[in-house]
Design an enzyme around this catalytic site. Structure first.
Site, mmCIF file in Angstrom:
data_model
loop_
_atom_site.group_PDB
_atom_site.id
_atom_site.type_symbol
_atom_site.label_atom_id
_atom_site.label_comp_id
_atom_site.label_asym_id
_atom_site.label_seq_id
_atom_site.Cartn_x
_atom_site.Cartn_y
_atom_site.Cartn_z
ATOM 1 N N GLN A 157 0.838 -1.198 0.000
ATOM 2 C CA GLN A 157 0.000 0.000 0.000
ATOM 3 C C GLN A 157 0.876 1.252 0.000
ATOM 4 O O GLN A 157 0.400 2.341 -0.253
ATOM 5 C CB GLN A 157 -0.891 0.037 1.256
ATOM 6 C CG GLN A 157 -1.969 -1.025 1.295
ATOM 7 C CD GLN A 157 -2.697 -1.054 2.639
ATOM 8 O OE1 GLN A 157 -2.663 -2.057 3.320
ATOM 9 N NE2 GLN A 157 -3.340 0.034 3.026
ATOM 10 N N PHE B 204 -5.961 -3.985 3.399
ATOM 11 C CA PHE B 204 -6.690 -3.777 4.656
ATOM 12 C C PHE B 204 -5.824 -3.186 5.750
ATOM 13 O O PHE B 204 -6.099 -3.359 6.937
ATOM 14 C CB PHE B 204 -7.349 -5.088 5.130
ATOM 15 C CG PHE B 204 -8.220 -5.717 4.073
ATOM 16 C CD1 PHE B 204 -9.395 -5.097 3.685
ATOM 17 C CD2 PHE B 204 -7.865 -6.906 3.451
ATOM 18 C CE1 PHE B 204 -10.206 -5.650 2.693
ATOM 19 C CE2 PHE B 204 -8.648 -7.463 2.454
ATOM 20 C CZ PHE B 204 -9.823 -6.834 2.086
ATOM 21 N N GLU C 254 0.359 -1.480 4.701
ATOM 22 C CA GLU C 254 0.704 -0.060 4.781
ATOM 23 C C GLU C 254 2.176 0.080 5.167
ATOM 24 O O GLU C 254 2.919 0.841 4.563
ATOM 25 C CB GLU C 254 -0.188 0.670 5.800
ATOM 26 C CG GLU C 254 0.159 2.153 5.904
ATOM 27 C CD GLU C 254 -0.780 2.965 6.788
ATOM 28 O OE1 GLU C 254 -1.935 2.552 6.994
ATOM 29 O OE2 GLU C 254 -0.358 4.027 7.268
ATOM 30 N N ARG D 103 -5.204 7.497 16.885
ATOM 31 C CA ARG D 103 -6.552 7.467 16.309
ATOM 32 C C ARG D 103 -7.546 6.843 17.299
ATOM 33 O O ARG D 103 -8.726 7.199 17.313
ATOM 34 C CB ARG D 103 -6.591 6.759 14.950
ATOM 35 C CG ARG D 103 -7.889 7.035 14.196
ATOM 36 C CD ARG D 103 -7.901 6.424 12.803
ATOM 37 N NE ARG D 103 -7.350 7.280 11.779
ATOM 38 C CZ ARG D 103 -8.034 8.235 11.120
ATOM 39 N NH1 ARG D 103 -9.308 8.459 11.403
ATOM 40 N NH2 ARG D 103 -7.451 8.948 10.186
ATOM 41 N N ARG E 188 -7.885 -1.669 8.873
ATOM 42 C CA ARG E 188 -9.143 -0.946 8.619
ATOM 43 C C ARG E 188 -9.765 -0.363 9.897
ATOM 44 O O ARG E 188 -10.234 -1.097 10.761
ATOM 45 C CB ARG E 188 -10.118 -1.899 7.951
ATOM 46 C CG ARG E 188 -11.141 -1.219 7.064
ATOM 47 C CD ARG E 188 -11.881 -2.267 6.272
ATOM 48 N NE ARG E 188 -12.651 -1.681 5.186
ATOM 49 C CZ ARG E 188 -13.234 -2.393 4.219
ATOM 50 N NH1 ARG E 188 -13.140 -3.692 4.207
ATOM 51 N NH2 ARG E 188 -13.906 -1.793 3.269
ATOM 52 N N PHE F 30 -7.925 1.551 11.949
ATOM 53 C CA PHE F 30 -6.673 2.107 12.456
ATOM 54 C C PHE F 30 -6.788 2.577 13.911
ATOM 55 O O PHE F 30 -6.460 3.704 14.252
ATOM 56 C CB PHE F 30 -6.284 3.289 11.545
ATOM 57 C CG PHE F 30 -4.811 3.611 11.499
ATOM 58 C CD1 PHE F 30 -3.920 2.816 10.799
ATOM 59 C CD2 PHE F 30 -4.312 4.745 12.136
ATOM 60 C CE1 PHE F 30 -2.573 3.130 10.730
ATOM 61 C CE2 PHE F 30 -2.957 5.074 12.080
ATOM 62 C CZ PHE F 30 -2.093 4.267 11.366
ATOM 63 N N THR G 24 -3.940 11.366 10.318
ATOM 64 C CA THR G 24 -3.868 12.216 11.508
ATOM 65 C C THR G 24 -2.520 12.924 11.588
ATOM 66 O O THR G 24 -2.381 13.897 12.308
ATOM 67 C CB THR G 24 -4.117 11.377 12.770
ATOM 68 O OG1 THR G 24 -3.195 10.288 12.764
ATOM 69 C CG2 THR G 24 -5.531 10.834 12.769
ATOM 70 N N ALA H 191 -5.959 5.348 5.336
ATOM 71 C CA ALA H 191 -6.743 6.373 6.019
ATOM 72 C C ALA H 191 -8.034 6.715 5.262
ATOM 73 O O ALA H 191 -8.609 7.785 5.481
ATOM 74 C CB ALA H 191 -5.903 7.631 6.258
ATOM 75 N N GLU I 130 -12.897 2.822 5.417
ATOM 76 C CA GLU I 130 -12.838 2.249 6.758
ATOM 77 C C GLU I 130 -14.120 2.363 7.584
ATOM 78 O O GLU I 130 -14.431 1.457 8.358
ATOM 79 C CB GLU I 130 -11.695 2.910 7.545
ATOM 80 C CG GLU I 130 -10.318 2.567 7.010
ATOM 81 C CD GLU I 130 -9.259 3.500 7.587
ATOM 82 O OE1 GLU I 130 -9.216 4.674 7.177
ATOM 83 O OE2 GLU I 130 -8.518 3.054 8.468
HETATM 84 N N1 MTE Z 1 -11.340 -2.726 0.156
HETATM 85 C C1 MTE Z 1 -10.777 -3.775 -0.491
HETATM 86 N N2 MTE Z 1 -11.498 -4.433 -1.420
HETATM 87 N N3 MTE Z 1 -9.496 -4.159 -0.214
HETATM 88 C C2 MTE Z 1 -8.747 -3.533 0.746
HETATM 89 O O1 MTE Z 1 -7.590 -3.909 0.979
HETATM 90 N N4 MTE Z 1 -8.644 -1.713 2.417
HETATM 91 C C3 MTE Z 1 -9.421 -0.865 3.312
HETATM 92 C C4 MTE Z 1 -10.490 -0.106 2.537
HETATM 93 N N5 MTE Z 1 -11.239 -0.997 1.698
HETATM 94 C C5 MTE Z 1 -9.330 -2.423 1.442
HETATM 95 C C6 MTE Z 1 -10.649 -2.046 1.083
HETATM 96 C C7 MTE Z 1 -8.607 0.107 4.043
HETATM 97 S S1 MTE Z 1 -7.820 -0.377 5.444
HETATM 98 C C8 MTE Z 1 -8.496 1.401 3.628
HETATM 99 S S2 MTE Z 1 -7.604 2.533 4.505
HETATM 100 C C9 MTE Z 1 -9.122 1.866 2.396
HETATM 101 O O2 MTE Z 1 -9.844 0.845 1.713
HETATM 102 C C10 MTE Z 1 -8.031 2.397 1.479
HETATM 103 O O3 MTE Z 1 -8.529 2.810 0.261
HETATM 104 P P1 MTE Z 1 -9.249 4.234 0.080
HETATM 105 O O4 MTE Z 1 -8.412 5.231 0.784
HETATM 106 O O5 MTE Z 1 -9.265 4.365 -1.388
HETATM 107 O O6 MTE Z 1 -10.602 4.109 0.685
HETATM 108 N N1 HPA Z 2 -4.734 6.322 9.089
HETATM 109 C C1 HPA Z 2 -4.175 5.338 8.387
HETATM 110 N N2 HPA Z 2 -2.894 5.221 8.218
HETATM 111 C C2 HPA Z 2 -2.107 6.130 8.787
HETATM 112 C C3 HPA Z 2 -2.630 7.180 9.523
HETATM 113 C C4 HPA Z 2 -4.005 7.290 9.691
HETATM 114 O O1 HPA Z 2 -4.544 8.196 10.332
HETATM 115 N N3 HPA Z 2 -1.600 7.912 9.970
HETATM 116 C C5 HPA Z 2 -0.498 7.296 9.505
HETATM 117 N N4 HPA Z 2 -0.790 6.234 8.785
HETATM 118 MO MO1 MOS Z 3 -6.218 1.450 6.095
HETATM 119 S S1 MOS Z 3 -5.970 0.639 7.972
HETATM 120 O O1 MOS Z 3 -5.743 3.074 6.674
HETATM 121 O O2 MOS Z 3 -4.830 0.870 5.306
#
Ligand code: MTE
Ligand code: HPA
Ligand code: MOS
Length: 763
Positions: free
Chosen positions: A191, A222, A226, A304, A336, A338, A434, A503, A706
């Protein structure tokens, strides 16, 4: 507009790391892990492994040309163990061999001597011994100490929530290639391509410009990728750098489960006070976060938790303290939500406890204390464009909460061995990293001379649909068909210094940068059209690939305009930088405006418990969610469904268990259960709330990744409600996950006995 990828996925055409054609001469890497959770590394003997068939090299910390350090926030995590080992599964050495089987076979020939040291797996034990990752943090508003005296009712308790295995379908891995300049290029399932690049450069002693990281897509992240894609990328790169051969490292499922961190288990103390009208006056909470053996992202996750300690409620006097506790488990990491879900589980436990003691429905306490416009969070940001009450009331009305309640009561009166339960779960989740500086990214947009478009951003596609959303933003902004647009791989040489895709902010950040770049290109093309076709710039637009002057088709369309601009030497490439405006946060006072906006929603959950067996079904999950102005309802609904079911899994069936030696017991899919279609709610309704969205959300469509996970918390409390309907008023501990086993014990507390084999769960 559907998600762009699924057709390719089901045909098997999508390329994941393991689908990349293997280059001749590739060496396969396998990781030798620490067999003990804590100790002094006395000796490592890999002489027999070196002689094994196919083995090219065995690498240890001594072979690292740069620095042996991959800690992102705190420099406390060696890439390969040196001196000490701190958790079972910690990488100690890397075997490189001609085949994967040979590499794994050679692992068995390595001998290690470790003098054992005491093992800590419990965060409270760690805290008592002063084993903290960072100093404790306290968020404070008002004066909770002084407020207790004015409370009509005060309740205290303990709440525990467990870990969670990410179980992305694609396990961790990387494929690294030596480059002619003495650097490396790699494909990584991450990620955070920049994190992999930065740490690899440090490990190899190179500049970041010598390390290129490329990501096509992930089979899920998920949060687990990261920060924790970094070791595998850096190890593969180390192998490629030293042997001058391509090196591929992919973890098998059980290795991935053993060696990588998970959601942080928490153990927490709460105290909550109400006035005579059942308004919350004060809340004190202390969180003990099980961080594992290194910081990883734990301090940010901890923060968080504090941001979300009061969920969707207004509380004038709050003291929330959090300890990040060092234990001898793999470093826990982003997952997800966090840390938000862990904080929200505790306030919901406090409200449930109060409701049970007061003999009122929890929903009465919840509804009465919802945030309203202008209310301050403990960190002093006001709730603006607040939809907490709207979400609750719409859910209650749309899905007939009163009717659901009546049905549950009626069922419970007429059934003895089956009981139903109901819970309402409001959510409020802050959108933005954050850490303010992380809220920046770039988009690089090329218009090719034939009118097709290539877009590179910092966004990583991991199934959440961000590539589709970015393509939609570009198509809208340029006024062209989506079929002309290609979203390129995420590559550190095209878009540098990116934050991870995390995030929930990926579409907002990268979508805004894309919108800016495309808007600049559109303006440039239209200015060119003015000169070329003597048109007035005012009222000029591109719609459905046609240039319109004050709504009337002009004598040029997209393709012609692009071609003519090219021949007139107009720049057809644009790079835009977006940084979320107006964010600030002072980590010394823990106050500021850390979030661009908040997302709201409310879920109603009903369950049926089989009171003979302890098994249960989630009958319905009905959600009213604040999407803002969704421009992709199909993807957004999918995020709600997936997130909510993942949350239900965390709260009910996913039990990460380590023994007292720090050995993972739930180490495969035999012993670790995640929700399947049978565990999913029988009915899953999603209602799109009528809200305006937020100007800082991309096209006013709010972040959605999330927040829905936290709807799953409602299932825990619905199950608790059903258990209480069966066995009266015995105090039940607040301990998630509420597995069928735990439900059964709760149903018959008189038969509960000390477990014979003491198995420490992750908390
Ligand atoms: N959805 C799918 N299909 N696969 C994933 O790995 N990760 C989740 C969420 N939805 C995830 C997912 C997490 S932890 C986050 S932070 C967000 O998607 C990241 O993508 P976005 O910032 O585009 O929402
Ligand atoms: N969310 C997800 N990932 C992060 C954050 C947060 O607020 N800060 C640093 N990494
Ligand atoms: Mo999502 S836990 O911020 O990758």
């Amino acid at each position: 507009m559907n998600h762009l990828d699924p057709n390719r996925h089901v045909r098997g055409e999508s390329q994941y790391l393991d689908d990349v054609p293997v280059q001749q001469g590739t060496l396969y890497a396998a990781v030798f892990e620490s067999p003990l959770a804590h100790g002094v590394l006395r000796s490592l003997d890999f002489s027999a492994a070196l002689l094994a068939p196919g083995v090219a090299r065995v690498l240890t910390a001594q072979d690292i040309p740069g620095i042996n350090q991959i800690g992102g926030i705190v420099a406390d995590e060696p890439l390969l163990a040196e001196g000490h080992v701190h958790f079972r599964g910690q990488p100690v050495a890397l075997v490189l061999a001609r085949t994967e089987a040979q590499a794994h076979a050679a692992l068995k020939l390595i001998k290690v001597e470790i003098d054992p040291l005491p093992i800590i797996t419990d965060p409270r034990v760690a805290a008592a011994q002063g084993e903290l990752i960072v100093p404790p943090r306290t968020f404070k508003i008002g004066d909770s100490q002084a407020a207790w005296a004015s409370c009509a009712h005060v309740f205290e308790g303990v709440a525990e929530s467990g870990g969670q295995e990410h179980l992305y379908i694609e396990t961790q891995g990387a494929y690294a290639f030596p480059t002619e300049m003495g650097g490396v290029r790699m494909i990584s399932s991450t990620q955070g391509p920049t994190a992999v690049q930065r740490h690899t450069a440090h490990v190899l002693g190179l500049g970041m410009h010598q390390v290129e990281v490329d990501v096509t897509r992930l089979g899920g992240g998920f949060g687990g990728k990261e920060d924790q894609a970094t070791p595998w990328g850096a190890l593969a790169a180390l192998g490629a750098f030293l042997t001058k051969k391509p090196v591929k490292l992919v973890l098998d499922r059980m290795a991935d489960m053993r060696m990588t961190g998970k959601r942080h288990p928490y153990s927490s103390d709460f105290k909550i006070g109400f006035d005579a009208d059942l308004k919350i006056v004060a809340y004190e909470v202390t969180f003990y976060q099980n961080a594992g053996a290194a910081a990883d992202l734990s301090p940010a996750v901890l923060e968080r938790t504090l941001f979300h300690a009061t969920n969707a409620y207004f509380i004038p006097n709050v003291t929330a303290t959090a300890f990040s506790c060092r234990t001898n488990l793999p470093p826990n990491t982003a997952f997800r939500g966090f840390g938000g879900p862990q904080g929200m589980f505790v306030i919901e436990s406090a409200l449930a406890k109060a409701a049970e003691e007061l003999g009122v429905p929890a929903s009465k306490l919840q509804r009465r204390n919802l945030l309203r416009e202008g209310d301050l969070f403990s960190y002093r940001q006001p709730a603006e464009m607040c939809h907490a009450e709207q979400a609750w009331d719409t859910a209650a009305q749309q899905f007939d909460l009163a009717g659901m309640r009546a049905e549950v009561e009626q069922f419970n009166q007429t059934n003895k061995l089956k009981k139903k339960g109901l819970a309402v779960m409001p959510i409020c989740f802050g959108i933005s990293f954050t850490k303010t500086p992380m809220n920046q990214t770039r988009a690089l947009v090329h218009i090719y001379s034939d009118g097709s478009v290539g877009i590179s951003t910092g966004a990583v596609e991991m199934g959440q649909g961000v590539n589709t959303k970015i393509a939609q933003v570009a198509a809208r902004t340029l006024g062209i068909s989506i079929s002309r647009i290609k979203i390129e791989t995420t590559n550190t040489t095209r878009v540098a210094n990116t934050s991870p895709s995390a995030a929930s902010a990926t579409a907002d950040l990268n979508g805004k940068a894309t919108e800016m770049a495309c808007a600049a290109l559109r303006e440039r093309l239209l200015r060119h059209a003015c000169l070329e076709y003597t048109l007035n710039y005012e009222g000029l637009e591109i719609h459905d690939e046609q240039v319109l002057a004050a709504g009337v088709p002009a004598e040029t369309n997209w393709e012609k305009l692009v071609s003519s601009a090219f021949w007139k030497r107009v720049a057809l490439t644009e790079n835009a930088h977006y940084a979320t405006p107006d964010l600030h946060f002072d980590a010394t006072t823990n106050t500021g405006h850390p979030f661009a906006y908040h997302v709201y929603g409310t879920a109603l959950t009903s369950v049926t418990v089989d009171c003979l067996r302890g098994t249960y079904t989630v009958d319905a999950l009905r959600i009213a969610h604040d999407f803002g102005q969704s421009f992709n309802p199909v993807i957004d609904r999918g995020q709600i469904e997936g997130g909510a079911v993942q949350g239900i899994g965390w709260m009910t069936m996913e039990e990460v268990a380590y023994n007292a030696e720090g050995r993972l017991l739930s180490n495969s899919l035999n012993s670790y259960k995640i929700p399947d279609i049978y565990a999913a709610p029988r009915v899953l309704d999603v209602h799109f709330l009528d809200t305006p969205g937020h100007p800082k959300a991309i096209l006013r469509s709010k972040a959605v990744g999330e927040p829905p996970l936290m709807y799953g918390i409602g299932t825990y409390f619905a199950l608790r409600d059903a258990v209480r309907a069966f066995q009266g008023h015995t105090a039940l501990p607040f301990s998630a996950p509420l597995t069928p086993e735990k439900v059964l014990v709760s149903l018959y507390p008189e038969f509960a006995h000390e477990p014979s084999a003491t198995v420490a769960t992750a908390n």
